[in-house]
Design a protein around this motif. Structure first.
Motif, PDB file in Angstrom:
ATOM      1  N   ASP A   1     -40.561  48.426   8.605  1.00  0.00           N
ATOM      2  CA  ASP A   1     -39.877  47.563   7.645  1.00  0.00           C
ATOM      3  C   ASP A   1     -39.559  46.201   8.271  1.00  0.00           C
ATOM      4  OD1 ASP A   1     -38.473  47.186   5.038  1.00  0.00           O
ATOM      5  OD2 ASP A   1     -36.721  47.039   6.344  1.00  0.00           O
ATOM      6  N   TRP A   2     -39.098  46.221   9.522  1.00  0.00           N
ATOM      7  CA  TRP A   2     -38.833  44.955  10.223  1.00  0.00           C
ATOM      8  C   TRP A   2     -40.112  44.130  10.322  1.00  0.00           C
ATOM      9  CZ3 TRP A   2     -40.941  42.750  14.584  1.00  0.00           C
ATOM     10  CH2 TRP A   2     -40.267  41.643  15.112  1.00  0.00           C
TER      11      TRP A   2
ATOM     12  N   VAL B   1     -45.961  63.305   8.386  1.00  0.00           N
ATOM     13  CA  VAL B   1     -44.680  63.255   7.670  1.00  0.00           C
ATOM     14  C   VAL B   1     -44.056  61.870   7.826  1.00  0.00           C
ATOM     15  CG1 VAL B   1     -42.375  64.238   7.481  1.00  0.00           C
ATOM     16  CG2 VAL B   1     -44.329  65.735   7.956  1.00  0.00           C
ATOM     17  N   ALA B   2     -44.021  61.365   9.054  1.00  0.00           N
ATOM     18  CA  ALA B   2     -43.490  60.020   9.278  1.00  0.00           C
ATOM     19  C   ALA B   2     -44.339  58.962   8.579  1.00  0.00           C
ATOM     20  CB  ALA B   2     -43.406  59.725  10.778  1.00  0.00           C
TER      21      ALA B   2
ATOM     22  N   ARG C   1     -43.271  55.605   1.587  1.00  0.00           N
ATOM     23  CA  ARG C   1     -42.226  55.764   0.569  1.00  0.00           C
ATOM     24  C   ARG C   1     -41.118  54.722   0.688  1.00  0.00           C
ATOM     25  NH1 ARG C   1     -39.728  61.511   0.688  1.00  0.00           N
ATOM     26  NH2 ARG C   1     -38.690  60.676  -1.179  1.00  0.00           N
ATOM     27  N   PHE C   2     -40.758  54.366   1.921  1.00  0.00           N
ATOM     28  CA  PHE C   2     -39.518  53.615   2.124  1.00  0.00           C
ATOM     29  C   PHE C   2     -39.712  52.210   2.687  1.00  0.00           C
ATOM     30  CE2 PHE C   2     -38.157  58.123   2.355  1.00  0.00           C
ATOM     31  CZ  PHE C   2     -37.377  58.126   1.206  1.00  0.00           C
ATOM     32  N   THR C   3     -40.923  51.713   2.648  1.00  0.00           N
ATOM     33  CA  THR C   3     -41.170  50.310   2.953  1.00  0.00           C
ATOM     34  C   THR C   3     -41.945  49.694   1.793  1.00  0.00           C
ATOM     35  OG1 THR C   3     -43.317  50.614   4.066  1.00  0.00           O
ATOM     36  CG2 THR C   3     -41.317  50.858   5.426  1.00  0.00           C
ATOM     37  N   ALA C   4     -42.124  48.380   1.839  1.00  0.00           N
ATOM     38  CA  ALA C   4     -42.751  47.670   0.717  1.00  0.00           C
ATOM     39  C   ALA C   4     -44.247  47.454   0.912  1.00  0.00           C
ATOM     40  CB  ALA C   4     -42.047  46.337   0.509  1.00  0.00           C
ATOM     41  N   TYR C   5     -44.862  48.105   1.908  1.00  0.00           N
ATOM     42  CA  TYR C   5     -46.304  47.930   2.099  1.00  0.00           C
ATOM     43  C   TYR C   5     -47.076  48.483   0.893  1.00  0.00           C
ATOM     44  CZ  TYR C   5     -45.376  46.810   6.985  1.00  0.00           C
ATOM     45  OH  TYR C   5     -44.922  46.223   8.138  1.00  0.00           O
TER      46      TYR C   5
END
Length: 452
Positions: free
Chosen positions: A225-226, A247-248, A254-258
């Motif tokens: 994310d950074w 999993v990672a 799921r949790f970044t904007a890529y």
């Protein structure tokens, strides 16, 4: 240009061949030597490629500390001119080359590559530029491999078992790990102890596994994310051994904007063989099926009939997979019944780790009926949520292989038959005995006891 790429001396030795922008072949040395995680110079792989293709103009390698040894060994097998490239750049290019991207964010996470453990940067105008690097031993790979040893498994080998075990636990030690072992915040992390000598203990604890996995996921998502915010790019090329943690990987999705993520199927050091060669000339990616050719002449109709009758069917077809996961060319395929899972555990020597789930395969046309897909993938590098069907796991997630008519025509045709008889989802696991590499050719079949 004709380019040989080599990975050697640490673990997961491999070689790859590129000719005028086309990947001719790539393989792990262990597939030929039959020594799991073989780290020796990949002479068998090079001999196979040299006998199949022409000699090379350049021989690329990525580790400065063993470059002299590489040049000495390479001279025995090729007249190619040796070229040294950066370890993490080789990792990065192995995932970049799978795309048509001219610009993207780049993240490499492994145990150690040269002097670094993690590298964050960008790819543009044909060059990789690092924005932030974490020197070894401040290493996420070292953190995870130390936990692998702590929980009684083999480091640099059994990390996938920790990822699987995490599903059975509760991450109740997550805060303790963050306070006492590895601190992290926006775009940064720091190991609070030197873990090069590992840690003691040696027994599986579900909650420790869950806590380690959750901490790892949080840090990886944090770094990704950074990098998204720092680089401004919405595409991510991700590589290094840590990128095999599906999993990672899914949490990044799921949790970044890529908008898209590219991960090399051979994300560990084996993939550096291909990435090192690609730094000299970027090739066009087609498929992960890059190894030696072999077949046991199984037809889709015959395989499907046997699967429907309850058999476990060995599939050896075409070129072997490059990477640690069998994707249908060196696989054991069966229906996901309790009886078949028990048989697979016996065949693969699983006695104390029968809790580990097997991976499903499903046609692309059918998958949305049974899975919630976070990222469609033909290379088993992400997980999906199970929503229905004849396949279940403890936490209702699965390392799904999406099968299309073009990605693997034989597997797709087998599924086309079996779904009509109530089996739209099948199990696909690598064809190998415990402690042995995946079967390479028919000569290796004696290693595993197959059920009739």
């Amino acid at each position: 240009m004709k380019i040989l790429g080599v990975s050697s001396y640490h673990h997961d030795s491999a070689a790859a061949s590129i000719n005028d922008g086309r990947i001719q072949g790539a393989s792990h040395e262990e597939r030929f030597s039959r020594q799991k995680f073989d780290k020796s110079f990949p002479e068998n792989t090079i001999k196979w490629m040299r006998d199949t293709y022409e000699d090379w103009e350049f021989a690329a390698f990525y580790e400065k500390s063993t470059y002299s040894q590489f040049k000495k060994d390479a001279r025995k097998w090729t007249n190619a001119r040796p070229v040294l490239v950066d370890h993490h750049e080789a990792h990065a290019m192995s995932s970049i080359l799978m795309t048509d991207w001219t610009e993207c964010a780049v993240m490499v996470i492994d145990t150690v590559g040269g002097n670094f453990a993690t590298s964050l940067g960008v790819y543009r105008q044909g060059e990789i530029e690092w924005i932030k690097r974490f020197p070894y031993p401040n290493s996420l790979g070292l953190f995870y491999s130390s936990a692998t040893r702590l929980l009684g498994f083999q480091p640099l080998s059994d990390e996938c078992k920790i990822m699987s075990a995490a599903a059975y636990g509760t991450p109740k030690w997550e805060s303790f790990i963050k306070d006492k072992v590895i601190h992290y915040e926006d775009g940064d992390y720091s190991l609070l102890h030197n873990l090069e000598r590992g840690v003691g203990y040696g027994a599986l604890d579900w909650d420790i596994a869950a806590s380690v996995q959750r901490t790892f996921e949080n840090i990886v998502v944090n770094l990704a994310d950074w990098l998204y915010r720092e680089s401004g790019y919405d595409k991510l090329a991700y590589a290094g051994g840590a990128a095999l943690n599906c999993v990672a990987n899914t949490q990044i999705r799921r949790f970044t904007a890529y908008n898209d993520i590219s991960i090399q199927p051979a994300a560990g050091d084996a993939g550096c063989a291909l990435g090192a060669a690609a730094l000299i000339e970027r090739p066009q990616w087609e498929t992960a099926y890059l190894g030696i050719e072999a077949t046991n002449y199984v037809t889709a109709e015959d395989a499907a009939k046997r699967i429907i009758e309850g058999e476990i069917v060995p599939i050896i077809q075409g070129k072997a997979e490059f990477g640690p996961r069998a994707l249908g060319n060196r696989s054991l395929i069966c229906s996901p019944t309790k009886k078949n899972i028990e048989k697979l555990n016996q065949m693969k020597g699983r006695k104390t780790d029968t809790w580990r789930p097997y991976a499903p395969i499903c046609q692309k046309e059918e998958q949305d009926k049974y899975f919630h897909i976070h990222k469609e993938d033909v290379n088993m590098l992400f997980v999906a949520d199970i929503i229905d069907g004849n396949f279940k796991t403890h936490d209702m997630t699965a390392r799904l292989q999406t099968v299309t008519g073009s990605s693997n025509p034989l597997l797709w045709s087998i599924l086309e038959y079996t779904r009509q008889y109530g089996w739209p989802i099948l199990l696909n696991t690598s064809m190998n005995a415990k402690g042995k590499p995946i079967i390479n050719t028919l000569r290796d079949l004696h290693e595993i006891q197959l059920y009739d």
